[in-house]
Design an enzyme around this catalytic site. Sequence first.
Site, PDB file in Angstrom:
ATOM      1  N   GLU A  43      -5.537  -4.777  10.671  1.00 11.02           N
ATOM      2  CA  GLU A  43      -4.534  -3.735  10.857  1.00 11.02           C
ATOM      3  C   GLU A  43      -4.823  -2.970  12.141  1.00 11.02           C
ATOM      4  O   GLU A  43      -5.605  -2.006  12.117  1.00 11.02           O
ATOM      5  CB  GLU A  43      -4.546  -2.769   9.669  1.00 11.02           C
ATOM      6  CG  GLU A  43      -4.279  -3.430   8.343  1.00 11.02           C
ATOM      7  CD  GLU A  43      -3.667  -2.450   7.362  1.00 11.02           C
ATOM      8  OE1 GLU A  43      -2.572  -2.749   6.859  1.00 11.02           O
ATOM      9  OE2 GLU A  43      -4.261  -1.387   7.116  1.00 11.02           O
ATOM     10  N   GLU A  56      -6.962   4.769   7.826  1.00 10.99           N
ATOM     11  CA  GLU A  56      -6.732   6.189   7.527  1.00 10.99           C
ATOM     12  C   GLU A  56      -7.952   6.798   6.848  1.00 10.99           C
ATOM     13  O   GLU A  56      -8.268   7.970   7.043  1.00 10.99           O
ATOM     14  CB  GLU A  56      -5.465   6.341   6.674  1.00 10.99           C
ATOM     15  CG  GLU A  56      -4.208   6.113   7.522  1.00 10.99           C
ATOM     16  CD  GLU A  56      -3.027   5.538   6.776  1.00 10.99           C
ATOM     17  OE1 GLU A  56      -3.005   5.579   5.527  1.00 10.99           O
ATOM     18  OE2 GLU A  56      -2.104   5.011   7.440  1.00 10.99           O
ATOM     19  N   LYS A  64       0.148   4.245  -0.350  1.00 11.79           N
ATOM     20  CA  LYS A  64      -0.506   5.436   0.241  1.00 11.79           C
ATOM     21  C   LYS A  64      -0.266   6.658  -0.645  1.00 11.79           C
ATOM     22  O   LYS A  64      -0.187   6.510  -1.863  1.00 11.79           O
ATOM     23  CB  LYS A  64      -0.024   5.635   1.684  1.00 11.79           C
ATOM     24  CG  LYS A  64      -0.216   4.362   2.521  1.00 11.79           C
ATOM     25  CD  LYS A  64      -0.050   4.561   4.011  1.00 11.79           C
ATOM     26  CE  LYS A  64      -0.291   3.224   4.719  1.00 11.79           C
ATOM     27  NZ  LYS A  64      -0.204   3.344   6.189  1.00 11.79           N
ATOM     28  N   ASN A  95       0.872  -1.175   0.000  1.00 16.59           N
ATOM     29  CA  ASN A  95       0.000   0.000   0.000  1.00 16.59           C
ATOM     30  C   ASN A  95       0.911   1.228   0.000  1.00 16.59           C
ATOM     31  O   ASN A  95       1.489   1.577   1.026  1.00 16.59           O
ATOM     32  CB  ASN A  95      -0.888  -0.032   1.254  1.00 16.59           C
ATOM     33  CG  ASN A  95      -1.706   1.225   1.429  1.00 16.59           C
ATOM     34  OD1 ASN A  95      -1.763   2.070   0.536  1.00 16.59           O
ATOM     35  ND2 ASN A  95      -2.345   1.353   2.582  1.00 16.59           N
ATOM     36  N   HIS A 147      -9.644   1.250   4.812  1.00 16.67           N
ATOM     37  CA  HIS A 147      -8.374   1.426   5.532  1.00 16.67           C
ATOM     38  C   HIS A 147      -8.598   2.388   6.702  1.00 16.67           C
ATOM     39  O   HIS A 147      -9.375   3.338   6.593  1.00 16.67           O
ATOM     40  CB  HIS A 147      -7.304   1.975   4.585  1.00 16.67           C
ATOM     41  CG  HIS A 147      -5.936   1.956   5.191  1.00 16.67           C
ATOM     42  ND1 HIS A 147      -5.520   2.912   6.089  1.00 16.67           N
ATOM     43  CD2 HIS A 147      -4.911   1.084   5.066  1.00 16.67           C
ATOM     44  CE1 HIS A 147      -4.283   2.619   6.476  1.00 16.67           C
ATOM     45  NE2 HIS A 147      -3.890   1.523   5.871  1.00 16.67           N
ATOM     46  N   GLY A 184       2.284   2.405  10.775  1.00 12.27           N
ATOM     47  CA  GLY A 184       3.224   3.506  10.602  1.00 12.27           C
ATOM     48  C   GLY A 184       3.926   3.907  11.895  1.00 12.27           C
ATOM     49  O   GLY A 184       4.591   4.935  11.950  1.00 12.27           O
ATOM     50  N   SER A 206       3.256  -2.014  10.339  1.00 11.51           N
ATOM     51  CA  SER A 206       4.703  -2.060  10.586  1.00 11.51           C
ATOM     52  C   SER A 206       5.317  -3.432  10.293  1.00 11.51           C
ATOM     53  O   SER A 206       6.207  -3.875  11.013  1.00 11.51           O
ATOM     54  CB  SER A 206       5.036  -1.612  12.011  1.00 11.51           C
ATOM     55  OG  SER A 206       4.615  -0.269  12.213  1.00 11.51           O
TER      56      SER A 206
HETATM   57  P1  PGA Z   1       2.703   0.387   7.686  1.00 10.35           P
HETATM   58  O1  PGA Z   1       1.241   0.557   7.033  1.00 10.35           O
HETATM   59  O2  PGA Z   1       3.268  -0.893   7.139  1.00 10.35           O
HETATM   60  O3  PGA Z   1       3.463   1.595   7.240  1.00 10.35           O
HETATM   61  O4  PGA Z   1       2.508   0.338   9.151  1.00 10.35           O
HETATM   62  C1  PGA Z   1       0.393  -0.556   6.894  1.00 10.35           C
HETATM   63  C2  PGA Z   1      -0.913  -0.109   6.283  1.00 10.35           C
HETATM   64  O5  PGA Z   1      -1.432   0.944   6.653  1.00 10.35           O
HETATM   65  O6  PGA Z   1      -1.460  -0.807   5.400  1.00 10.35           O
END
Ligand code: PGA
Length: 251
Positions: free
Chosen positions: A164, A94, A8, A6, A92, A170, A210
Amino acid sequence: MLVAGNWKMNTDRTSAVQLARDVVGAVGDVTGVQVAVCPPAVSLDAVFEVLHGSSVRLGAQNMHYEDHGAFTGEISAGMLRSVGCHYVILGHSERRQYFGETDVSVNKKVKKAREYKLVPILCVGETLAQRDAGEENAVVQTQVEKGLAGVEIRDPGEVVLAYEPVWAIGTGRTATPAQAQAMHAFIRGLLINMYGEKVGFAMQILYGGSVKPGNAADLFAQPDVDGGLIGGASLNAADFGAIVEAAVAAS
Ligand code: PGA
């Protein structure tokens, strides 16, 4: 197993094409594990050209639930199909956190994605406050059941789940393999309740939050972890490739 990157809101068209080339160079002929990248919408068609002929599939990061119309700034399932998408990430955290997405809108999107034969990667996960309050199972159960309400699944490959935990995205703070496995087993039980033993058992449940080359093997070794949704580490082809290799080794 499926490992999906992803990206983003990172990369422009030029750097997206370069990253896609690097990913294809690293894992373009991998077998036994499914691989996908989800670039920003403006680079989908350019990245598709790069992926073409490799085993890496294309995914989008979001879509609207209507077919077309006066929805300024939005992108439909049909549009995603027309640029070669196979997957679409939906719900997601976010999007839920910053763009007001709810289980109801996510559910509409899942249904529309299926109508257009896109495979939704439906994201669920609790916040830190919810985990600290012991509410993580209840939160995830609601997200799974409402997100999939009225969604028929006959073939386990029609919908992918991604667990997640918001506190791990992140942050560099990943769920322990045991925490991930516990929640994945819980989600597996929900899917079996909804879709029966055969389908629920075979549906992919990805872990996200992460995931890095250093922790991927331990996470993927868990029986109900069927791959990963990778954010930060997917922006580096070598790291992403190492995570894919960990999935190959675990499968
Ligand atoms: P990250 O993001 O690996 O940077 O923690 C995972 C995600 O949001 O899909």
